[in-house]
Write a protein that holds these residues in place. Structure first.
Motif, short mmCIF file in Angstrom:
data_model
loop_
_atom_site.label_atom_id
_atom_site.label_comp_id
_atom_site.label_asym_id
_atom_site.label_seq_id
_atom_site.Cartn_x
_atom_site.Cartn_y
_atom_site.Cartn_z
N MET A 88 0.84 -1.21 0.00
CA MET A 88 0.00 0.00 0.00
C MET A 88 0.87 1.26 0.00
SD MET A 88 -2.82 -1.28 2.81
CE MET A 88 -3.70 0.28 2.93
N THR A 89 1.98 1.20 0.73
CA THR A 89 2.86 2.36 0.80
C THR A 89 3.57 2.60 -0.53
OG1 THR A 89 3.24 1.93 3.15
CG2 THR A 89 4.79 3.40 2.06
N GLU A 90 3.93 1.53 -1.22
CA GLU A 90 4.56 1.66 -2.53
C GLU A 90 3.60 2.34 -3.52
OE1 GLU A 90 5.65 -2.39 -3.23
OE2 GLU A 90 7.66 -2.15 -2.34
N GLU A 91 2.32 1.96 -3.46
CA GLU A 91 1.31 2.60 -4.31
C GLU A 91 1.11 4.05 -3.90
OE1 GLU A 91 -2.23 0.28 -4.00
OE2 GLU A 91 -1.34 -1.52 -4.93
N TYR A 92 1.10 4.29 -2.61
CA TYR A 92 0.96 5.64 -2.05
C TYR A 92 2.11 6.54 -2.51
CZ TYR A 92 0.94 9.06 1.88
OH TYR A 92 0.93 10.20 2.67
N LEU A 93 3.32 6.02 -2.44
CA LEU A 93 4.51 6.76 -2.87
C LEU A 93 4.44 7.07 -4.36
CD1 LEU A 93 7.35 7.89 -2.37
CD2 LEU A 93 8.24 5.56 -2.62
N SER A 94 4.01 6.09 -5.14
CA SER A 94 3.89 6.28 -6.58
C SER A 94 2.88 7.38 -6.91
CB SER A 94 3.46 4.96 -7.24
OG SER A 94 3.29 5.13 -8.63
N GLN A 95 1.77 7.42 -6.17
CA GLN A 95 0.77 8.46 -6.41
C GLN A 95 1.30 9.84 -6.05
OE1 GLN A 95 -3.12 7.78 -4.71
NE2 GLN A 95 -3.80 9.85 -5.15
N ILE A 96 2.03 9.93 -4.96
CA ILE A 96 2.64 11.22 -4.58
C ILE A 96 3.57 11.70 -5.68
CG2 ILE A 96 4.27 12.31 -2.98
CD1 ILE A 96 3.09 10.52 -0.77
N GLN A 97 4.38 10.80 -6.20
CA GLN A 97 5.32 11.17 -7.27
C GLN A 97 4.57 11.63 -8.52
OE1 GLN A 97 7.45 7.45 -7.32
NE2 GLN A 97 9.07 8.21 -5.95
N GLN A 98 3.42 10.97 -8.81
CA GLN A 98 2.61 11.39 -9.96
C GLN A 98 2.01 12.77 -9.73
OE1 GLN A 98 2.13 9.77 -13.02
NE2 GLN A 98 1.24 11.78 -13.50
N GLU A 99 1.56 13.03 -8.50
CA GLU A 99 1.01 14.35 -8.16
C GLU A 99 2.07 15.43 -8.34
OE1 GLU A 99 -2.05 15.31 -7.18
OE2 GLU A 99 -2.94 13.32 -7.25
N ARG A 100 3.29 15.13 -7.93
CA ARG A 100 4.37 16.11 -8.08
C ARG A 100 4.69 16.33 -9.56
NH1 ARG A 100 10.01 14.61 -5.64
NH2 ARG A 100 10.02 13.41 -7.56
#
Length: 250
Positions: A88-100
C-alpha cells in the motif's frame, strides 16, 4: 519484552497522554492490553507504530484520497499485516510522485501558454461561449471571478465579454487547478506575473507571502509533495524493519 505506561509512551514519542488515547481509539496502534488495575500496557511494537503513524499523519496533502490512504496504511500495520502495508505504501509513494509530476507539468504548461499569448488577442466571447470553449462549468467561472482570479469587463447591456487576455488567464488557472494548486497560490502567481512578466513562476506559486494568515499544503504544493515523498520513503523503510522485527522468518 519491554513494557511502558501511557505517560512513558507519551514522553518517548513526544505527545500528550490524551493523544496516546486518541490513537488507541482511532485504531492507529495495536490493541492495548491492560493490567488488573486497568492501567494500559504498551510494548516496543506500540512505539514503532506510533512513530509510523506520526510520520504518516504529518502529510498535509489531501487531494485524490492521499490522506485516507495514509490512514489505511497505519491501520493495516497496526494489524501486523506488514506485507500488505508495504504494498500500500509503494502505491501511495507512486501516487505522490505522480502528483508532483502533475504539479511540475502544470508550471511548464503555463510557461508555454505565456510564450504564445499573442494568439489569444483576437478572441472575444460571452460567458456561455467560454464555458463551452474551455470545457469549464459556468459555476466554476463564477467561483474564480468571486475569488478574484479574474475581473471581466461588461458591455453596456451588462453582458460579460471575455477577451483574449481573459481566455489566456483562464487557461492558466485551469491548468494549475487541475494539478491541485490552491486558488490563493494561483492568485499570488497571477498578481506577481502582472507586475513582472519575467518572474520565476515555480518559485512564486510555491512560496506563500509572509503576511498570509492561513497557509494550506496546496498553497505550497510542490514543497508539500516533496515532504510527503520523504515521509513515504521513511514509512516504507520503517515498515520493512517492523516486518523483520515482529514477523521474523521461521
Amino acid at each position: 519484552m519491554n513494557t511502558y505506561t501511557t505517560t512513558e509512551i507519551a514522553k518517548i514519542i513526544g505527545i500528550h497522554p490524551n493523544t496516546v488515547r486518541f490513537y488507541e481509539k482511532w485504531k492507529l496502534i495495536p490493541k492495548v492490553e491492560r493490567k488488573e488495575n486497568g492501567y494500559r500496557i504498551f510494548t516496543d511494537f506500540h512505539i514503532d507504530q506510533f512513530r509510523l503513524a506520526r510520520t504518516a499523519l504529518q502529510v498535509e496533502i489531501l487531494q485524490n484520497g492521499l490522506r485516507k490512504k495514509a490512514v489505511n496504511i497505519i491501520k493495516t500495520s497496526a494489524n501486523r499485516d506488514f506485507i500488505k502495508a508495504i504494498c500500500m505504501t509503494e502505491e501511495y509513494l507512486s501516487q505522490i510522485q505522480q502528483e508532483r509530476f502533475n504539479a511540475e507539468e502544470a508550471i511548464e504548461i503555463v510557461k508555454n501558454l505565456l510564450s504564445k499569448k499573442e494568439k489569444f488577442n483576437s478572441i472575444s466571447l460571452k460567458r456561455k461561449e467560454v464555458s463551452v470553449y474551455l470545457n469549464i462549468s459556468m459555476d466554476t467561472l463564477r467561483n474564480w471571478e468571486l475569488n478574484g482570479l479574474l475581473d471581466i469587463k461588461r458591455k453596456q447591456n451588462g453582458y460579460r465579454i471575455y477577451t483574449g487576455e481573459d481566455i489566456l488567464r483562464l487557461k492558466i488557472i485551469r491548468s494549475l487547478r487541475c494539478a491541485n494548486y490552491s486558488l490563493s497560490a494561483i492568485l499570488r502567481m497571477l498578481n506577481a506575473l502582472s507586475e513582472n512578466p519575467d518572474i520565476d513562476i515555480k518559485n512564486v506559486i510555491d512560496v506563500p507571502k509572509e503576511d498570509d494568515d492561513i497557509i494550506t499544503a496546496c498553497d505550497k504544493l510542490i514543497t508539500s509533495l516533496n515532504s510527503a515523498e520523504e515521509n513515504a520513503n521513511f514509512i516504507l523503510s520503517h515498515l520493512k524493519e517492523m516486518n523483520k522485527k515482529y514477523n521474523p522468518p521461521f
